[in-house]
Every structure is written in C-alpha cells, then in structure tokens.
Design a protein around this motif. Structure first.
Motif, PDB file in Angstrom:
ATOM      1  N   LEU A 193       0.832  -1.197   0.000  1.00  0.00           N
ATOM      2  CA  LEU A 193       0.000   0.000   0.000  1.00  0.00           C
ATOM      3  C   LEU A 193       0.871   1.252   0.000  1.00  0.00           C
ATOM      4  CD1 LEU A 193      -2.584  -1.085   2.736  1.00  0.00           C
ATOM      5  CD2 LEU A 193      -2.653  -1.533   0.280  1.00  0.00           C
ATOM      6  N   VAL A 194       0.328   2.325  -0.518  1.00  0.00           N
ATOM      7  CA  VAL A 194       1.024   3.616  -0.519  1.00  0.00           C
ATOM      8  C   VAL A 194       1.036   4.184   0.898  1.00  0.00           C
ATOM      9  CG1 VAL A 194       0.930   5.999  -1.364  1.00  0.00           C
ATOM     10  CG2 VAL A 194       0.367   4.097  -2.906  1.00  0.00           C
ATOM     11  N   ILE A 195       2.166   4.739   1.322  1.00  0.00           N
ATOM     12  CA  ILE A 195       2.255   5.449   2.595  1.00  0.00           C
ATOM     13  C   ILE A 195       2.245   6.944   2.287  1.00  0.00           C
ATOM     14  CG2 ILE A 195       3.608   5.885   4.686  1.00  0.00           C
ATOM     15  CD1 ILE A 195       4.841   3.121   4.361  1.00  0.00           C
ATOM     16  N   ASP A 196       1.247   7.643   2.778  1.00  0.00           N
ATOM     17  CA  ASP A 196       1.091   9.069   2.496  1.00  0.00           C
ATOM     18  C   ASP A 196       1.350   9.878   3.765  1.00  0.00           C
ATOM     19  OD1 ASP A 196       0.316  11.642   1.809  1.00  0.00           O
ATOM     20  OD2 ASP A 196      -1.424  10.996   0.642  1.00  0.00           O
ATOM     21  N   GLN A 197       2.472  10.581   3.783  1.00  0.00           N
ATOM     22  CA  GLN A 197       2.821  11.425   4.940  1.00  0.00           C
ATOM     23  C   GLN A 197       2.512  12.899   4.690  1.00  0.00           C
ATOM     24  OE1 GLN A 197       6.404  10.104   7.365  1.00  0.00           O
ATOM     25  NE2 GLN A 197       7.094   9.535   5.306  1.00  0.00           N
ATOM     26  N   GLU A 198       1.913  13.205   3.537  1.00  0.00           N
ATOM     27  CA  GLU A 198       1.701  14.601   3.158  1.00  0.00           C
ATOM     28  C   GLU A 198       0.249  15.054   3.255  1.00  0.00           C
ATOM     29  OE1 GLU A 198       4.256  16.530   2.648  1.00  0.00           O
ATOM     30  OE2 GLU A 198       5.599  14.820   2.867  1.00  0.00           O
ATOM     31  N   ILE A 199      -0.689  14.104   3.353  1.00  0.00           N
ATOM     32  CA  ILE A 199      -2.098  14.473   3.307  1.00  0.00           C
ATOM     33  C   ILE A 199      -2.532  15.255   4.541  1.00  0.00           C
ATOM     34  CG2 ILE A 199      -2.910  12.302   4.312  1.00  0.00           C
ATOM     35  CD1 ILE A 199      -5.309  12.474   2.384  1.00  0.00           C
ATOM     36  N   VAL A 200      -1.875  15.006   5.678  1.00  0.00           N
ATOM     37  CA  VAL A 200      -2.226  15.719   6.912  1.00  0.00           C
ATOM     38  C   VAL A 200      -0.965  15.989   7.721  1.00  0.00           C
ATOM     39  CG1 VAL A 200      -2.657  13.589   8.226  1.00  0.00           C
ATOM     40  CG2 VAL A 200      -3.803  15.704   8.903  1.00  0.00           C
ATOM     41  N   ARG A 201      -0.949  17.134   8.393  1.00  0.00           N
ATOM     42  CA  ARG A 201       0.201  17.505   9.217  1.00  0.00           C
ATOM     43  C   ARG A 201      -0.260  17.962  10.601  1.00  0.00           C
ATOM     44  NH1 ARG A 201       3.656  21.020   4.730  1.00  0.00           N
ATOM     45  NH2 ARG A 201       3.954  19.290   3.267  1.00  0.00           N
ATOM     46  N   ARG A 202       0.669  17.890  11.515  1.00  0.00           N
ATOM     47  CA  ARG A 202       0.401  18.361  12.878  1.00  0.00           C
ATOM     48  C   ARG A 202       0.855  19.813  12.951  1.00  0.00           C
ATOM     49  NH1 ARG A 202       0.066  14.135  17.138  1.00  0.00           N
ATOM     50  NH2 ARG A 202      -0.596  15.189  19.036  1.00  0.00           N
ATOM     51  N   ASP A 211      -7.988  21.533  16.768  1.00  0.00           N
ATOM     52  CA  ASP A 211      -7.360  22.281  15.660  1.00  0.00           C
ATOM     53  C   ASP A 211      -5.865  21.997  15.533  1.00  0.00           C
ATOM     54  OD1 ASP A 211      -9.830  23.523  15.118  1.00  0.00           O
ATOM     55  OD2 ASP A 211      -9.426  25.080  16.598  1.00  0.00           O
ATOM     56  N   VAL A 212      -5.435  20.826  15.962  1.00  0.00           N
ATOM     57  CA  VAL A 212      -4.009  20.474  15.887  1.00  0.00           C
ATOM     58  C   VAL A 212      -3.632  19.972  14.496  1.00  0.00           C
ATOM     59  CG1 VAL A 212      -2.335  18.727  16.645  1.00  0.00           C
ATOM     60  CG2 VAL A 212      -3.588  20.069  18.334  1.00  0.00           C
ATOM     61  N   PHE A 213      -4.543  19.233  13.858  1.00  0.00           N
ATOM     62  CA  PHE A 213      -4.214  18.601  12.574  1.00  0.00           C
ATOM     63  C   PHE A 213      -4.735  19.431  11.413  1.00  0.00           C
ATOM     64  CE2 PHE A 213      -4.455  15.178  15.722  1.00  0.00           C
ATOM     65  CZ  PHE A 213      -3.166  14.687  15.608  1.00  0.00           C
ATOM     66  N   LEU A 214      -3.919  19.536  10.381  1.00  0.00           N
ATOM     67  CA  LEU A 214      -4.238  20.344   9.215  1.00  0.00           C
ATOM     68  C   LEU A 214      -4.138  19.480   7.965  1.00  0.00           C
ATOM     69  CD1 LEU A 214      -4.765  23.170   7.977  1.00  0.00           C
ATOM     70  CD2 LEU A 214      -2.279  23.464   7.859  1.00  0.00           C
ATOM     71  N   SER A 215      -5.250  19.356   7.262  1.00  0.00           N
ATOM     72  CA  SER A 215      -5.247  18.590   6.016  1.00  0.00           C
ATOM     73  C   SER A 215      -4.608  19.428   4.920  1.00  0.00           C
ATOM     74  CB  SER A 215      -6.676  18.203   5.633  1.00  0.00           C
ATOM     75  OG  SER A 215      -6.683  17.433   4.447  1.00  0.00           O
ATOM     76  N   ILE A 216      -3.641  18.842   4.215  1.00  0.00           N
ATOM     77  CA  ILE A 216      -2.871  19.580   3.217  1.00  0.00           C
ATOM     78  C   ILE A 216      -3.380  19.342   1.807  1.00  0.00           C
ATOM     79  CG2 ILE A 216      -0.567  19.963   2.268  1.00  0.00           C
ATOM     80  CD1 ILE A 216      -0.897  20.854   5.173  1.00  0.00           C
ATOM     81  N   ASN A 217      -3.588  18.084   1.454  1.00  0.00           N
ATOM     82  CA  ASN A 217      -3.872  17.733   0.066  1.00  0.00           C
ATOM     83  C   ASN A 217      -5.222  17.058  -0.101  1.00  0.00           C
ATOM     84  OD1 ASN A 217      -1.257  18.571  -0.666  1.00  0.00           O
ATOM     85  ND2 ASN A 217      -0.413  16.563  -0.146  1.00  0.00           N
ATOM     86  N   LYS A 218      -5.791  17.269  -1.291  1.00  0.00           N
ATOM     87  CA  LYS A 218      -6.926  16.464  -1.706  1.00  0.00           C
ATOM     88  C   LYS A 218      -6.364  15.219  -2.365  1.00  0.00           C
ATOM     89  CE  LYS A 218     -11.333  16.627  -4.125  1.00  0.00           C
ATOM     90  NZ  LYS A 218     -12.290  17.447  -4.893  1.00  0.00           N
ATOM     91  N   SER A 219      -6.831  14.055  -1.962  1.00  0.00           N
ATOM     92  CA  SER A 219      -6.241  12.802  -2.417  1.00  0.00           C
ATOM     93  C   SER A 219      -7.098  12.154  -3.492  1.00  0.00           C
ATOM     94  CB  SER A 219      -6.080  11.836  -1.238  1.00  0.00           C
ATOM     95  OG  SER A 219      -5.594  10.585  -1.686  1.00  0.00           O
ATOM     96  N   GLU A 220      -6.441  11.424  -4.384  1.00  0.00           N
ATOM     97  CA  GLU A 220      -7.144  10.662  -5.423  1.00  0.00           C
ATOM     98  C   GLU A 220      -7.664   9.342  -4.877  1.00  0.00           C
ATOM     99  OE1 GLU A 220      -4.099   8.398  -8.051  1.00  0.00           O
ATOM    100  OE2 GLU A 220      -3.058  10.215  -7.361  1.00  0.00           O
ATOM    101  N   TYR A 221      -7.195   8.944  -3.693  1.00  0.00           N
ATOM    102  CA  TYR A 221      -7.560   7.645  -3.147  1.00  0.00           C
ATOM    103  C   TYR A 221      -8.890   7.708  -2.402  1.00  0.00           C
ATOM    104  CZ  TYR A 221      -2.719   6.552  -4.264  1.00  0.00           C
ATOM    105  OH  TYR A 221      -1.535   6.367  -4.915  1.00  0.00           O
ATOM    106  N   LYS A 222      -9.554   6.560  -2.353  1.00  0.00           N
ATOM    107  CA  LYS A 222     -10.906   6.497  -1.783  1.00  0.00           C
ATOM    108  C   LYS A 222     -10.965   5.853  -0.398  1.00  0.00           C
ATOM    109  CE  LYS A 222     -12.535   8.341  -5.500  1.00  0.00           C
ATOM    110  NZ  LYS A 222     -12.907   9.796  -5.469  1.00  0.00           N
ATOM    111  N   LYS A 223      -9.992   4.975  -0.091  1.00  0.00           N
ATOM    112  CA  LYS A 223     -10.025   4.264   1.190  1.00  0.00           C
ATOM    113  C   LYS A 223      -8.682   4.433   1.895  1.00  0.00           C
ATOM    114  CE  LYS A 223     -12.136   0.406   1.750  1.00  0.00           C
ATOM    115  NZ  LYS A 223     -12.526  -1.023   1.735  1.00  0.00           N
ATOM    116  N   ALA A 224      -8.715   5.057   3.058  1.00  0.00           N
ATOM    117  CA  ALA A 224      -7.487   5.352   3.791  1.00  0.00           C
ATOM    118  C   ALA A 224      -7.499   4.687   5.158  1.00  0.00           C
ATOM    119  CB  ALA A 224      -7.323   6.863   3.964  1.00  0.00           C
ATOM    120  N   LEU A 225      -6.305   4.325   5.611  1.00  0.00           N
ATOM    121  CA  LEU A 225      -6.162   3.681   6.922  1.00  0.00           C
ATOM    122  C   LEU A 225      -5.179   4.496   7.762  1.00  0.00           C
ATOM    123  CD1 LEU A 225      -7.162   1.088   8.371  1.00  0.00           C
ATOM    124  CD2 LEU A 225      -5.069  -0.025   7.599  1.00  0.00           C
ATOM    125  N   LEU A 226      -5.681   5.107   8.840  1.00  0.00           N
ATOM    126  CA  LEU A 226      -4.825   5.834   9.772  1.00  0.00           C
ATOM    127  C   LEU A 226      -4.076   4.822  10.634  1.00  0.00           C
ATOM    128  CD1 LEU A 226      -7.307   8.606  11.005  1.00  0.00           C
ATOM    129  CD2 LEU A 226      -5.800   8.636   9.002  1.00  0.00           C
TER     130      LEU A 226
END
Length: 222
Positions: A140-149, A170-185
């Motif tokens: 699976l792809v590991i995405d470290q850019e979609i959200v930041r602290r 308000d600690v977490f900030l979403s950075i990018n809109k993702s093309e993926y549909k199912k994400a696992l934190l």
C-alpha cells in the motif's frame, strides 16, 4: 557454512537475545518476547474492537486494534517510541497486517503525524515504521503529506478524555486532496480515539468522500 553465518551463530550462542519484558532468553520471536510473556498478550476479540469503535470513534468507518494494553505491550510501545525501536515497530506492523487481512482492501496508509519539533527530538515517527511493516505484506502507498500536525502539544499519557479533546483541538491540518478512496490511519496506541477522530475530521474537510478507518497495536479496555 560461510564466515558471516558462522559469526551470527557464534554471536547468538555467546549473546542470546533476551525478552524485552522479563529478560529471559528468547528462542524465536519477531517481537523479542519469551514464551511466557507472549502467552500474557491479550488479543482483542471482535466484540471488544466493536465496543471500542462504537464508544470512542465517531469519524472512523472501521477500527483494527490487535491487543489490550498489557504490561508486555506497554514495554514494546516504549521501545518503539523512545529507544530507536524502528525494526520492532515494523515487526508489530507486520503482525497487524497478518492479524487483519482486511487491511489489503485499503488504498493508502496514513501514519499519525508528529509535530516537526517532536520528530526532531525523537528522530523518527514510530507510526511510519509501523506502516513500513504493514507494507511488507501489503504493498500500500504510505502518504505522509495528506495531513500535518500544525501545533506542538503536551503528551497525552495522563490526560482525561475531555483534556485530550481540548489538547488536540485544531491540531491537525489537512494539506492535500487525495485521489484515493479508502485510507487507513496508523498509530501505536489509541486510548480514547481522540487522535484518530481529529485526523479523520481534518482529512474529510478536503476529502469528503474518502472512507477512513484506523489500525493500532493496542488500546486499554476502558
């Protein structure tokens, strides 16, 4: 037998691996636990996982949590967070992947982010290395850019649920809109689900149709 393998066998004989918890000799264990400590691990039942999800997680589709937070697991978590336990984190991640084949159905893994200051102090993010372990079984792809602290916060270890919620507002900030549909934190421990809930809430601001679930090594049975 080549020289390298011979040296490994000599070292194993002279300096046998010991259990992270009780320091007894470990024969075969990717988690460096002896047989007794391994038997003390409490794997959560499906009912216990559902109870945790229904009680604490309101922005999460599914929760995959492997263990109760016993003393044995506490020792392992301490190793991966504070004692450069990258390889152990990957072993625990791989264990999660084996325990939950449903993980293979997701598109991306999102390690819970550390604030840059804390990452500099620790020198690595243990959640990323848990992802690396999962990735060894499922590519699976590991995405470290979609959200930041975005804010540095105090440790949550001794905070109540209400205090955790306030601490992570308000600690977490979403950075990018993702093309993926199912994400696992991905994180090591989830106590009240506050971190997972807040990250999911942040990501959905830019990815409203994304299905977000979570995976963690352990939770206390509250």
């Amino acid at each position: 037998m080549n020289a390298s393998l011979c040296l490994q066998k000599v070292n194993a004989f002279l300096f046998p691996e010991t259990c992270y918890v009780c320091f007894d000799e470990v024969k075969t264990s990717s988690l460096r636990l002896c047989e007794c400590c391994t038997e003390n691990l409490h794997t959560l039942t499906k009912e216990e996982r559902f109870h945790f999800q229904n009680t604490y997680l309101n922005n999460i589709s599914s929760a995959y949590i492997q263990y109760n937070f016993t003393n044995e697991i506490q020792q392992l978590i301490h190793k991966i967070k504070y004692e450069n336990g990258k390889k152990l984190a990957e072993s625990l991640g791989y264990s999660l992947a084996v325990a939950f084949p449903e993980i293979s159905e997701y598109d991306i893994l999102i390690p819970c982010p550390l604030h840059p200051k804390k990452k500099k102090e620790r020198e690595y993010n243990q959640a990323f290395h848990i992802c690396k372990g999962i990735q060894k079984k499922y590519p699976l792809v590991i995405d470290q850019e979609i959200v930041r602290r975005a804010k540095y916060t105090q440790t949550q270890t001794k905070l109540s649920k209400a205090e955790r919620a306030k601490n992570l507002k308000d600690v977490f900030l979403s950075i990018n809109k993702s093309e993926y549909k199912k994400a696992l934190l991905v994180d090591d421990v989830s106590t009240t689900g506050t971190t997972f809930n807040n990250i999911a809430k942040s990501i959905k601001k830019k990815n409203i149709h994304m299905e977000i679930s979570c995976v963690a090594i352990a939770t206390p049975l509250l």
